[in-house]
Design a protein around this motif. Sequence first.
Motif, PDB file in Angstrom:
ATOM      1  N   GLY A  71       7.353 -15.426  -6.447  1.00 34.00           N
ATOM      2  CA  GLY A  71       8.075 -16.007  -7.497  1.00 34.00           C
ATOM      3  C   GLY A  71       9.039 -14.965  -7.943  1.00 34.00           C
ATOM      4  N   SER A  75      13.447 -15.480  -7.700  1.00 32.55           N
ATOM      5  CA  SER A  75      14.127 -15.284  -9.008  1.00 32.55           C
ATOM      6  C   SER A  75      15.368 -14.242  -8.586  1.00 32.55           C
ATOM      7  N   THR A  79      20.023 -13.746 -10.001  1.00 34.78           N
ATOM      8  CA  THR A  79      20.539 -12.664 -11.165  1.00 34.78           C
ATOM      9  C   THR A  79      22.162 -12.243 -10.646  1.00 34.78           C
TER      10      THR A  79
END
Length: 192
Positions: A71, A75, A79
């Motif tokens: 996870g 992610s 960014t």
Amino acid sequence: MTAAASRRADTDRDAGEPTGVPLRFVGPSACAEPSVEEGPPESARERVNRRWAEILQETRVAQTGVQILFGFLLSIAFTSPFQGLTTFDRVLYVITVVLAASSTAALIAPVSIHRCLSGLRMKDDVVEAAGRMMACGLVLLALTIACTLLLILNVVLPQPLAQVIVATVMVWFALCWYVLPLRLRRRAARRI
């Protein structure tokens, strides 16, 4: 009902989660090896049920770690600092995500194997296949951690230092995950 009869009743269920059986570390091919612990000998059915319960517990621990790491890795791509990564770091990121996905698949495989084969009286085969998938998943997890560490340290530290630190950490993983258990296994074999 005596404690032994209760334990036997618990381990006779095909669900694979005996409630009264003490858990002990046993290697992937330990089914044929005698135990050094004292007490009444296990039947073949009790042994396979105990091994299945151990695999389930080990799977729970490993799955949690790999899923959190996976996870986190997913992610990162969303960014703003990700856009500034070098080509090497982007390739490393892709390799890391693929390793994490592969590790997740291997570590969740015992659940799927059990679900697909439940009730077919193949628990020996299920335990053997699940043990192999766990071993494969742990190797993939170690590689995922190495690549994740390299990805992060490449951004934070100069290149040679990052690589030395990752190599040192991976030696530590090898010592903890493989060398120590093999050494303990040899010591136990000498006591028999």
